[in-house]
Design a protein around this motif. Sequence first.
Motif, mmCIF file in Angstrom:
data_model
loop_
_atom_site.group_PDB
_atom_site.id
_atom_site.type_symbol
_atom_site.label_atom_id
_atom_site.label_comp_id
_atom_site.label_asym_id
_atom_site.label_seq_id
_atom_site.Cartn_x
_atom_site.Cartn_y
_atom_site.Cartn_z
ATOM 1 N N ASP A 134 0.800 -1.225 0.000
ATOM 2 C CA ASP A 134 0.000 0.000 0.000
ATOM 3 C C ASP A 134 0.830 1.271 0.000
ATOM 4 O O ASP A 134 0.282 2.366 0.034
ATOM 5 C CB ASP A 134 -0.928 0.004 1.223
ATOM 6 N N ASP A 135 2.132 1.169 -0.012
ATOM 7 C CA ASP A 135 3.006 2.349 -0.017
ATOM 8 C C ASP A 135 4.026 2.181 -1.139
ATOM 9 O O ASP A 135 5.048 1.494 -0.984
ATOM 10 C CB ASP A 135 3.691 2.491 1.344
ATOM 11 N N GLU A 136 3.757 2.789 -2.297
ATOM 12 C CA GLU A 136 4.612 2.619 -3.484
ATOM 13 C C GLU A 136 5.987 3.225 -3.279
ATOM 14 O O GLU A 136 7.001 2.673 -3.702
ATOM 15 C CB GLU A 136 3.923 3.251 -4.700
ATOM 16 N N ASP A 137 6.030 4.381 -2.618
ATOM 17 C CA ASP A 137 7.331 5.029 -2.392
ATOM 18 C C ASP A 137 8.221 4.178 -1.498
ATOM 19 O O ASP A 137 9.425 4.035 -1.759
ATOM 20 C CB ASP A 137 7.121 6.408 -1.763
ATOM 21 N N LEU A 138 7.646 3.624 -0.399
ATOM 22 C CA LEU A 138 8.445 2.786 0.484
ATOM 23 C C LEU A 138 8.901 1.521 -0.239
ATOM 24 O O LEU A 138 10.054 1.081 -0.082
ATOM 25 C CB LEU A 138 7.619 2.421 1.727
ATOM 26 N N ARG A 139 8.021 0.961 -1.044
ATOM 27 C CA ARG A 139 8.392 -0.260 -1.784
ATOM 28 C C ARG A 139 9.551 0.027 -2.735
ATOM 29 O O ARG A 139 10.491 -0.777 -2.870
ATOM 30 C CB ARG A 139 7.160 -0.772 -2.532
ATOM 31 N N LYS A 140 9.480 1.169 -3.432
ATOM 32 C CA LYS A 140 10.572 1.535 -4.344
ATOM 33 C C LYS A 140 11.875 1.764 -3.576
ATOM 34 O O LYS A 140 12.956 1.359 -4.022
ATOM 35 C CB LYS A 140 10.181 2.799 -5.110
ATOM 36 N N LYS A 141 11.772 2.376 -2.425
ATOM 37 C CA LYS A 141 12.962 2.621 -1.604
ATOM 38 C C LYS A 141 13.609 1.306 -1.175
ATOM 39 O O LYS A 141 14.843 1.157 -1.177
ATOM 40 C CB LYS A 141 12.575 3.445 -0.380
ATOM 41 N N LEU A 142 12.765 0.323 -0.794
ATOM 42 C CA LEU A 142 13.303 -0.977 -0.379
ATOM 43 C C LEU A 142 13.986 -1.677 -1.551
ATOM 44 O O LEU A 142 15.060 -2.274 -1.384
ATOM 45 C CB LEU A 142 12.161 -1.839 0.187
ATOM 46 N N TRP A 143 13.377 -1.621 -2.733
ATOM 47 C CA TRP A 143 14.007 -2.264 -3.889
ATOM 48 C C TRP A 143 15.299 -1.569 -4.278
ATOM 49 O O TRP A 143 16.252 -2.211 -4.749
ATOM 50 C CB TRP A 143 13.038 -2.271 -5.080
ATOM 51 N N LEU A 144 15.365 -0.259 -4.095
ATOM 52 C CA LEU A 144 16.640 0.454 -4.359
ATOM 53 C C LEU A 144 17.724 -0.012 -3.398
ATOM 54 O O LEU A 144 18.894 -0.130 -3.783
ATOM 55 C CB LEU A 144 16.424 1.958 -4.232
ATOM 56 N N MET A 145 17.346 -0.271 -2.120
ATOM 57 C CA MET A 145 18.323 -0.802 -1.168
ATOM 58 C C MET A 145 18.834 -2.156 -1.636
ATOM 59 O O MET A 145 20.053 -2.434 -1.581
ATOM 60 C CB MET A 145 17.685 -0.946 0.216
ATOM 61 N N ILE A 146 17.915 -2.980 -2.119
ATOM 62 C CA ILE A 146 18.321 -4.305 -2.600
ATOM 63 C C ILE A 146 19.188 -4.166 -3.842
ATOM 64 O O ILE A 146 20.225 -4.858 -3.995
ATOM 65 C CB ILE A 146 17.077 -5.165 -2.880
ATOM 66 N N ALA A 147 18.799 -3.243 -4.758
ATOM 67 C CA ALA A 147 19.587 -3.048 -5.990
ATOM 68 C C ALA A 147 20.998 -2.582 -5.679
ATOM 69 O O ALA A 147 21.983 -3.069 -6.251
ATOM 70 C CB ALA A 147 18.867 -2.037 -6.889
ATOM 71 N N LYS A 148 21.108 -1.644 -4.777
ATOM 72 C CA LYS A 148 22.433 -1.154 -4.404
ATOM 73 C C LYS A 148 23.282 -2.270 -3.810
ATOM 74 O O LYS A 148 24.481 -2.406 -4.135
ATOM 75 C CB LYS A 148 22.282 -0.012 -3.389
ATOM 76 N N HIS A 149 22.649 -3.084 -2.984
ATOM 77 C CA HIS A 149 23.394 -4.196 -2.382
ATOM 78 C C HIS A 149 23.845 -5.194 -3.452
ATOM 79 O O HIS A 149 24.990 -5.665 -3.446
ATOM 80 C CB HIS A 149 22.507 -4.901 -1.343
ATOM 81 N N VAL A 150 22.949 -5.506 -4.390
ATOM 82 C CA VAL A 150 23.287 -6.485 -5.438
ATOM 83 C C VAL A 150 24.414 -5.972 -6.317
ATOM 84 O O VAL A 150 25.371 -6.695 -6.638
ATOM 85 C CB VAL A 150 22.031 -6.808 -6.272
ATOM 86 N N ILE A 151 24.341 -4.698 -6.709
ATOM 87 C CA ILE A 151 25.366 -4.133 -7.592
ATOM 88 C C ILE A 151 26.707 -4.047 -6.881
ATOM 89 O O ILE A 151 27.765 -4.354 -7.461
ATOM 90 C CB ILE A 151 24.904 -2.750 -8.105
ATOM 91 N N GLU A 152 26.698 -3.607 -5.628
ATOM 92 C CA GLU A 152 27.964 -3.439 -4.918
ATOM 93 C C GLU A 152 28.582 -4.768 -4.525
ATOM 94 O O GLU A 152 29.808 -4.883 -4.388
ATOM 95 C CB GLU A 152 27.740 -2.589 -3.677
ATOM 96 N N GLN A 153 27.782 -5.813 -4.348
ATOM 97 C CA GLN A 153 28.314 -7.095 -3.898
ATOM 98 C C GLN A 153 28.808 -7.969 -5.056
ATOM 99 O O GLN A 153 29.573 -8.903 -4.826
ATOM 100 C CB GLN A 153 27.247 -7.851 -3.106
ATOM 101 N N GLU A 154 28.340 -7.721 -6.309
ATOM 102 C CA GLU A 154 28.784 -8.530 -7.442
ATOM 103 C C GLU A 154 30.240 -8.202 -7.774
ATOM 104 O O GLU A 154 30.598 -7.028 -7.946
ATOM 105 C CB GLU A 154 27.897 -8.255 -8.675
ATOM 106 N N LYS A 155 31.057 -9.224 -7.855
ATOM 107 C CA LYS A 155 32.495 -9.001 -8.072
ATOM 108 C C LYS A 155 33.006 -9.703 -9.353
ATOM 109 O O LYS A 155 34.161 -10.030 -9.468
ATOM 110 C CB LYS A 155 33.284 -9.511 -6.874
ATOM 111 N N GLY A 156 32.095 -9.974 -10.294
ATOM 112 C CA GLY A 156 32.509 -10.614 -11.545
ATOM 113 C C GLY A 156 33.021 -9.581 -12.550
ATOM 114 O O GLY A 156 33.382 -8.452 -12.215
ATOM 115 N N VAL A 157 33.002 -9.940 -13.838
ATOM 116 C CA VAL A 157 33.409 -9.034 -14.908
ATOM 117 C C VAL A 157 32.395 -7.911 -14.996
ATOM 118 O O VAL A 157 31.203 -8.100 -14.744
ATOM 119 C CB VAL A 157 33.508 -9.805 -16.243
#
Length: 1029
Positions: free
Chosen positions: A767-790
């Motif tokens: 029911d809160d689109e802004d909070l949902r987007k914020k949570l997915w951005l946290m996950i995206a940042k974590h995924v991008i920063e943690q990937e150590k491949g090419v």
Amino acid sequence: MMCCTTLKAFHHQILRFTDLKATGIPAPAISSLRFLNPFFATHPSTSLRFHLGFQRLALSPVVMDAGGSGGGLFSVDPLERHAARGRGVITSMAAGNDVIILGTSKGWVIRYDFGVGDSQDLDFSGGRGGDQLVHRVFVDPRGSHCITTVLHAAGAETYYIHAKWARPRVLSRLKGLVVNAVAWNRQQITEGSTKEVILGTENGQLFEMAVDEVDKKEKHVKLLFELTELPEAIMGLQMETAALSNATRFYVMAVTPTRLYSFTGIGSLETVFASYSDRARRAQHFAWLSGAGIYHGDLNFGAQHSSTNGDENFVENKGLLDYSKLGEVGEANKPRSFAVSEFHFLVLIGNKVKVVNRISQQIVEDLKFDHTPESSKGIIGLCSDATAGLFYAFDENSIFQVSVHDESRDMWQFYLDMKEYATALAYCRNPIQRDQVYLVQADAAFSTRDYYRAASFYAKVNYIKSFEEISLKFVMADELDALRTFLLRRLDNLTKDDKCQVTMISMWAVELYLDKINRLLLEDDTGKVGNVASEANKTEYESIVLEFRAFLSDCKDVLDEATTMDLLERHGRIDELVFFAGLKEHYEIQGETRKALEVLQRPNVPIDLQYKFAPDLIMLDAYETVESWMVTNKLNPMKLIPAMMRYASEPHAKNETHEVIKYLEFCVHNLHNEDPGVHNLLLSLYAKQEDESALVRFLQFKFGRGRLNGPEFFYDPKYALRLCLKEKKMRACIHIYSMMSMHEEAVALALQVDAELAMAEADKVEDDEDLRKKLWLMIAKHVIEQEKGVKRENIRRAIAFLKETDGLLKIEDILPFFPDFALIDDFKEAICSSLEDYNKQIEQLKQEMNDATHGADNIRSDISALAQRYTVIDRDEECGVCKRKILTAGGAPRLARGYTSIGPMAPFYVFPCGHAFHAQCLIHHVTECTSETQTEYILGIQKKLSLLGEKATNDSSVSANDESITSMTPLDKLRSQLDDAIANECPFCGDLMIREISLPFVLPREAEEMTSWEIKPHITSQKILPMTI
């Protein structure tokens, strides 16, 4: 010759007998008293009450303690706060038949009738100034009749009031008398008549009075009796009656501060009290100096003795003192005179006066007189002054006064020698004397092998024989049961200050009880001859066990706890051990867990013992204890938490079944327990386990499902979160964060565990689109920063992640998370796709703008057309309010303020429905029918229009103005506001008319006009003509 002791000696004897302090008789020694003389005196008393149904006057309280528990026998609840109602303070109160009468310090009497829920305030001050203290109030048992005495500066007034009366009546014949007590005739009183009522006054007088409710005054007031010898205030009165065959027997008791009087007789009250007026100087003893000896006895005028010929005989305890007991008395030297005191005879023999004890008939003293030489014959005679209590002897020339000095001091010894032990105790002056009386009785009973009676008397001996000596006497006689009786009686006579002796005697009594129980069990095992003996032995055994338990209950505070429990355990008395443990609220369990649990599960064992034993039982055998708890459904798990926490604090094997967790799961799932303490304890035990799965299942389980407006869980989430963080149970913490709607913290913690878990937590937000987007951005940042491949693989991974968000995130949202040196070629496809989406959005916005512009043009055209509206009015059109023609100039109402007339016509309004109104008529109609707030608003606008003083050149209803509202003059703005207020809708077709349905036909302001329409009957005198038949 006969001599009698008079009333004064009588009073001395009675007072001495009843003064318990003076005689030293303990209160339990007297169980009941019979009042045989109207002048019987007792302890100082200020009140007297009868308790119906009892025939004995108990002088000592009896306290029974069965060792049980429970609420109190009495409770207190407030009945009426501020009962005096500001009429002063309460000075007296009386109650009867659910009616309470209160007297106050300001002369007011307040009557509360709780039976009908009514109250009444009555002023008894009589219009007098100053203090008006209500001295006493009295109400009969029916609650109908009330007598009140009021004290004031001029004296005292006594009033009577009936429950049906509104004002009290003064009892004029009692003026000046202070009434302290009233005795109602409870057997004969009625609601309408008091019947005979006795009043006791401050000066020691008793009056009879009767009042009938119909007469509204006293029928008669008679003086019945007056205390003349010892005038004192009558402080309490009670009266009882008994109906005989043809008469009534009265029994009246009256008390003063120092004495108690009783009156009884048959007939009227006046007759009964008249019979006591001649008893003022009655004798109690008599003596007759006869030829054979001194014949003496007691006089009891209240006794009902009769002689053989039917005559009444009041002589008791008759006796003859033979002259031979007075020494060698010859015919020529017999007693010539004598006098009688309370306990002695003064006998003149020859020229000597011998003092002889009337009870023991022994000579106790020879009186010596200092004769003058002129007196050759010695003492001639004796005489007595009964009033002064003195005796006189005289010879030929002199008079000698014989005074009595405490003649009763040795009477206890005389009565003791005569084995009249009760009377001897009554005359004892000190504990040593009482000990001697008890010791003689005890030795006599012991010598006759009446050991139990001897034990009771020995227990009262405190000074002249030691405790050890008496105890050894029973031990040597092998009378242990009597010894136990002696110890118990001795305990009753000891005070709380003798703590050491009380404890020692109590412990010895415990041993004797256990010895007696064991001897009875041995006798039962050996099997005495005959079933009758066996049944008797069984009955005695049950009786001694009950007595022993009562003793433990009474002495639980003085018994040594450890020694008592050790004795009970060594004698194998498990039931008594449990009973005593329950009394002491402290338990020690050693082995035999299963047996102890069986005892605790018995129906007659209090449930509180389960809680007290629980800590020790669970440490001895956790499995058996928990199984016992699970079959005992009436247990409260909250009270077992201390025991469970003690068990949980101990180390356990890794694969060992945790018994406390098993019991708590049973309570939560099977018993549906909802106590937060139980749920919190189970959660804490789950958190300490290595496997987190049980904890997560517990947190996810909804215990409150199916309940309306109820919680889904009963544990404390904040406590659970602290505990899980401390124990590093991350998955449990994630679930608690999510349950508490702390989704950011839940996702942040989930990213430390598993990215998939974080995505699942982010999807829970709907029911809160802004909070949902914020949570997915946290996950995206974590995924991008943690990937150590090419790098190219990282970009492809990020693009794939965007697709998982279902369009929630765009490429531009995650670009800031990439390093600055990343090549744009890697994002070409994603960027192009994003640009195409933006182009679509731009085209869509352009279309929406065009639609909005077209709509604005249409609105502008409608506004222009609205300004050109017109309507056609018929020349005969009438105003809806005043019914005058709209377009006729003649007789038109005055112009409304702020309006411009159109030629000879007044301003008017025309509505689409066809109704037309003059402007002033419309304003008047609307202000009358609308609310006060709206009326004030309309009148305020009119006032402002008048103050501006400007007149418009064109009529607003005809001309059209194309200018914007910002170019309107203040006058035009006010006119527009007035139009909106009164002409927003037709008053005959809109909501205003609908609201008028609820208004009355005749408004309050038309009340005067309505009154003028009333039809009043024309009253004329009518002449009644006689009819002749």
